[in-house]
Design a protein around this motif. Sequence first.
Motif, PDB file in Angstrom:
ATOM      1  N   ARG A 139       0.673  -1.028   0.001  1.00 19.66           N
ATOM      2  CA  ARG A 139       0.048  -0.003   0.041  1.00 19.66           C
ATOM      3  C   ARG A 139       0.970   0.970  -0.040  1.00 19.66           C
ATOM      4  N   GLN A 191      -5.717   1.577  -6.631  1.00 18.86           N
ATOM      5  CA  GLN A 191      -5.899   0.262  -6.417  1.00 18.86           C
ATOM      6  C   GLN A 191      -6.422  -0.204  -7.877  1.00 18.86           C
ATOM      7  N   GLN A 233     -10.190  -4.659  -8.306  1.00 18.40           N
ATOM      8  CA  GLN A 233      -9.661  -3.621  -7.435  1.00 18.40           C
ATOM      9  C   GLN A 233      -9.939  -4.112  -5.817  1.00 18.40           C
TER      10      GLN A 233
END
Length: 84
Positions: free
Chosen positions: A28, A38, A49
């Motif tokens: 992330r 994403q 996603q």
Amino acid sequence: MITAAAQGKMLSQVVDLNEGAQIAYQLRWLRKKKQLTQTEVAAQVGMTQSQIAKIERAQVEVSLPRLRRLLQAVGGDLEWRVVS
């Protein structure tokens, strides 16, 4: 978390996380550092996603080949170290 962000550090450098959570947070962090969504990462690696979101929240385990593809998409790399 705010302190970590303010100092430009990954959360895993500030908080003790298990291996799965470390990978999730690093993915992330790298994605956000590269200013990717994403959805953009998902399109690059052939996932949805929602799958990326679950991986980033450490809700699912990810295979080594998929992890390598994800890391390439966000500009990361994978290093292995064997210790005894």
